[in-house]
Motif scaffolding. Structure first.
Motif, PDB file in Angstrom:
ATOM      1  N   GLU A  76       5.391   8.901  -2.582  1.00  0.00           N
ATOM      2  CA  GLU A  76       6.316   7.763  -2.560  1.00  0.00           C
ATOM      3  C   GLU A  76       6.132   6.859  -3.784  1.00  0.00           C
ATOM      4  OE1 GLU A  76       8.740   7.190  -0.215  1.00  0.00           O
ATOM      5  OE2 GLU A  76       8.177   9.078   0.745  1.00  0.00           O
ATOM      6  N   CYS A  77       4.878   6.454  -4.054  1.00  0.00           N
ATOM      7  CA  CYS A  77       4.643   5.478  -5.132  1.00  0.00           C
ATOM      8  C   CYS A  77       3.861   6.047  -6.307  1.00  0.00           C
ATOM      9  CB  CYS A  77       3.945   4.234  -4.579  1.00  0.00           C
ATOM     10  SG  CYS A  77       2.209   4.463  -4.135  1.00  0.00           S
ATOM     11  N   GLY A  78       3.322   7.278  -6.175  1.00  0.00           N
ATOM     12  CA  GLY A  78       2.613   7.915  -7.284  1.00  0.00           C
ATOM     13  C   GLY A  78       1.150   7.548  -7.425  1.00  0.00           C
ATOM     14  N   HIS A  79       0.636   6.729  -6.526  1.00  0.00           N
ATOM     15  CA  HIS A  79      -0.767   6.303  -6.609  1.00  0.00           C
ATOM     16  C   HIS A  79      -1.703   7.466  -6.267  1.00  0.00           C
ATOM     17  CE1 HIS A  79      -4.207   3.632  -6.430  1.00  0.00           C
ATOM     18  NE2 HIS A  79      -4.492   4.091  -5.231  1.00  0.00           N
ATOM     19  N   GLU A  80      -2.729   7.686  -7.110  1.00  0.00           N
ATOM     20  CA  GLU A  80      -3.774   8.674  -6.827  1.00  0.00           C
ATOM     21  C   GLU A  80      -4.961   7.952  -6.214  1.00  0.00           C
ATOM     22  OE1 GLU A  80      -5.056  11.482  -9.763  1.00  0.00           O
ATOM     23  OE2 GLU A  80      -3.007  11.749 -10.517  1.00  0.00           O
ATOM     24  N   PHE A  81      -5.560   8.585  -5.177  1.00  0.00           N
ATOM     25  CA  PHE A  81      -6.653   7.923  -4.481  1.00  0.00           C
ATOM     26  C   PHE A  81      -7.575   8.944  -3.827  1.00  0.00           C
ATOM     27  CE2 PHE A  81      -3.077   8.522  -1.726  1.00  0.00           C
ATOM     28  CZ  PHE A  81      -3.602   8.881  -0.490  1.00  0.00           C
ATOM     29  N   GLU A  82      -8.858   8.560  -3.705  1.00  0.00           N
ATOM     30  CA  GLU A  82      -9.836   9.347  -2.955  1.00  0.00           C
ATOM     31  C   GLU A  82      -9.781   8.905  -1.501  1.00  0.00           C
ATOM     32  OE1 GLU A  82     -13.803   9.111  -4.531  1.00  0.00           O
ATOM     33  OE2 GLU A  82     -13.336  10.514  -6.149  1.00  0.00           O
ATOM     34  N   HIS A  83     -10.144   9.813  -0.609  1.00  0.00           N
ATOM     35  CA  HIS A  83     -10.106   9.495   0.816  1.00  0.00           C
ATOM     36  C   HIS A  83     -11.075  10.397   1.563  1.00  0.00           C
ATOM     37  CE1 HIS A  83      -7.639  13.145   1.313  1.00  0.00           C
ATOM     38  NE2 HIS A  83      -7.034  12.760   0.205  1.00  0.00           N
ATOM     39  N   ASP A  84     -11.235  10.115   2.848  1.00  0.00           N
ATOM     40  CA  ASP A  84     -12.065  11.003   3.664  1.00  0.00           C
ATOM     41  C   ASP A  84     -11.198  12.153   4.175  1.00  0.00           C
ATOM     42  OD1 ASP A  84     -10.595  10.049   5.833  1.00  0.00           O
ATOM     43  OD2 ASP A  84     -12.159   8.641   6.447  1.00  0.00           O
ATOM     44  N   LEU A  85     -11.747  12.980   5.021  1.00  0.00           N
ATOM     45  CA  LEU A  85     -11.021  14.152   5.503  1.00  0.00           C
ATOM     46  C   LEU A  85      -9.844  13.812   6.405  1.00  0.00           C
ATOM     47  CD1 LEU A  85     -13.969  16.569   6.345  1.00  0.00           C
ATOM     48  CD2 LEU A  85     -12.476  16.591   4.354  1.00  0.00           C
ATOM     49  N   TYR A  86      -9.862  12.658   7.027  1.00  0.00           N
ATOM     50  CA  TYR A  86      -8.906  12.364   8.087  1.00  0.00           C
ATOM     51  C   TYR A  86      -7.878  11.290   7.739  1.00  0.00           C
ATOM     52  CZ  TYR A  86     -12.695  14.895  10.215  1.00  0.00           C
ATOM     53  OH  TYR A  86     -13.653  15.843  10.467  1.00  0.00           O
ATOM     54  N   ASN A  87      -8.120  10.489   6.735  1.00  0.00           N
ATOM     55  CA  ASN A  87      -7.228   9.380   6.417  1.00  0.00           C
ATOM     56  C   ASN A  87      -6.577   9.616   5.058  1.00  0.00           C
ATOM     57  OD1 ASN A  87      -5.868   6.997   6.246  1.00  0.00           O
ATOM     58  ND2 ASN A  87      -7.676   5.729   5.959  1.00  0.00           N
ATOM     59  N   ARG A  88      -5.375  10.167   5.076  1.00  0.00           N
ATOM     60  CA  ARG A  88      -4.675  10.450   3.823  1.00  0.00           C
ATOM     61  C   ARG A  88      -3.520   9.492   3.583  1.00  0.00           C
ATOM     62  NH1 ARG A  88      -3.638  16.755   3.359  1.00  0.00           N
ATOM     63  NH2 ARG A  88      -2.317  15.956   1.712  1.00  0.00           N
ATOM     64  N   PHE A  89      -3.478   8.380   4.303  1.00  0.00           N
ATOM     65  CA  PHE A  89      -2.445   7.385   4.066  1.00  0.00           C
ATOM     66  C   PHE A  89      -2.682   6.725   2.715  1.00  0.00           C
ATOM     67  CE2 PHE A  89      -2.177   7.756   8.650  1.00  0.00           C
ATOM     68  CZ  PHE A  89      -0.809   7.708   8.867  1.00  0.00           C
ATOM     69  N   CYS A  90      -1.606   6.485   1.983  1.00  0.00           N
ATOM     70  CA  CYS A  90      -1.715   5.813   0.683  1.00  0.00           C
ATOM     71  C   CYS A  90      -2.222   4.390   0.881  1.00  0.00           C
ATOM     72  CB  CYS A  90      -0.348   5.800  -0.004  1.00  0.00           C
ATOM     73  SG  CYS A  90      -0.353   4.880  -1.565  1.00  0.00           S
ATOM     74  N   PRO A  91      -3.269   3.993   0.166  1.00  0.00           N
ATOM     75  CA  PRO A  91      -3.795   2.636   0.315  1.00  0.00           C
ATOM     76  C   PRO A  91      -2.891   1.573  -0.314  1.00  0.00           C
ATOM     77  CG  PRO A  91      -5.031   3.799  -1.359  1.00  0.00           C
ATOM     78  CD  PRO A  91      -4.078   4.791  -0.755  1.00  0.00           C
ATOM     79  N   VAL A  92      -1.917   1.982  -1.114  1.00  0.00           N
ATOM     80  CA  VAL A  92      -1.016   1.024  -1.764  1.00  0.00           C
ATOM     81  C   VAL A  92       0.225   0.767  -0.917  1.00  0.00           C
ATOM     82  CG1 VAL A  92       0.428   0.627  -3.800  1.00  0.00           C
ATOM     83  CG2 VAL A  92      -1.863   1.565  -4.071  1.00  0.00           C
ATOM     84  N   CYS A  93       0.908   1.847  -0.497  1.00  0.00           N
ATOM     85  CA  CYS A  93       2.181   1.668   0.224  1.00  0.00           C
ATOM     86  C   CYS A  93       2.131   2.141   1.673  1.00  0.00           C
ATOM     87  CB  CYS A  93       3.318   2.361  -0.519  1.00  0.00           C
ATOM     88  SG  CYS A  93       3.257   4.169  -0.448  1.00  0.00           S
ATOM     89  N   ASP A  94       0.988   2.647   2.118  1.00  0.00           N
ATOM     90  CA  ASP A  94       0.749   3.086   3.488  1.00  0.00           C
ATOM     91  C   ASP A  94       1.575   4.308   3.896  1.00  0.00           C
ATOM     92  OD1 ASP A  94      -0.929   2.715   5.685  1.00  0.00           O
ATOM     93  OD2 ASP A  94       0.669   1.750   6.833  1.00  0.00           O
ATOM     94  N   SER A  95       2.070   5.061   2.924  1.00  0.00           N
ATOM     95  CA  SER A  95       2.845   6.261   3.210  1.00  0.00           C
ATOM     96  C   SER A  95       1.906   7.415   3.558  1.00  0.00           C
ATOM     97  CB  SER A  95       3.691   6.638   1.995  1.00  0.00           C
ATOM     98  OG  SER A  95       4.301   7.899   2.192  1.00  0.00           O
ATOM     99  N   PHE A  96       2.379   8.302   4.437  1.00  0.00           N
ATOM    100  CA  PHE A  96       1.633   9.512   4.740  1.00  0.00           C
ATOM    101  C   PHE A  96       2.164  10.693   3.929  1.00  0.00           C
ATOM    102  CE2 PHE A  96       0.381  13.228   7.358  1.00  0.00           C
ATOM    103  CZ  PHE A  96      -0.991  13.039   7.297  1.00  0.00           C
ATOM    104  N   ALA A  97       3.183  10.440   3.104  1.00  0.00           N
ATOM    105  CA  ALA A  97       3.746  11.491   2.241  1.00  0.00           C
ATOM    106  C   ALA A  97       2.840  11.632   1.029  1.00  0.00           C
ATOM    107  CB  ALA A  97       5.168  11.134   1.830  1.00  0.00           C
TER     108      ALA A  97
END
Length: 118
Positions: A76-97
């Protein structure tokens, strides 16, 4: 325990490469593996050590293991981020895409061998 299967493949590939290079012994293997494979680091080390001790060519070989954290990009917004195995929601826009970019790899980075003296 899929760690044994993973390390069997790593060991087989490393031994084949070492023998093709004319090595007399495999001394060590450097491996990178993604945390999203859900492989347990201690189990990987245990499996490698058990396999190494079973063959005089690999006996005493060491494993240098790097675990790679999952990293995704938000579609959705193009933000790259590290995460754990279970939480892949974007920390910027909260998208799961999101799309996984790293964390599922398994690669042999290098091997260390003992070569015969000429």
């Amino acid at each position: 325990m899929h760690e044994l299967g993973l390390m069997t493949g790593v060991m087989d590939a490393a031994v084949e490469a070492a023998r093709e290079a004319g090595a007399t012994r495999l001394l060590g293997v450097r491996v990178s593996i993604g945390e999203a494979t859900e492989a347990v680091e201690d189990a990987l080390v245990f499996a490698f050590e058990a396999l190494a001790e079973a063959d005089p060519f690999t006996q005493g070989a060491t494993l240098d293991l790097t675990m790679i954290r999952p990293r995704s990009v938000c579609l959705e917004c193009g933000h790259e981020f590290e995460h754990d195995l279970y939480n892949r929601f974007c920390p910027v826009c909260d998208s799961f895409a999101t799309e996984l970019l790293a964390g599922r790899e398994l690669q042999i980075d290098s091997i260390e061998v003992d070569l015969p003296e000429n």
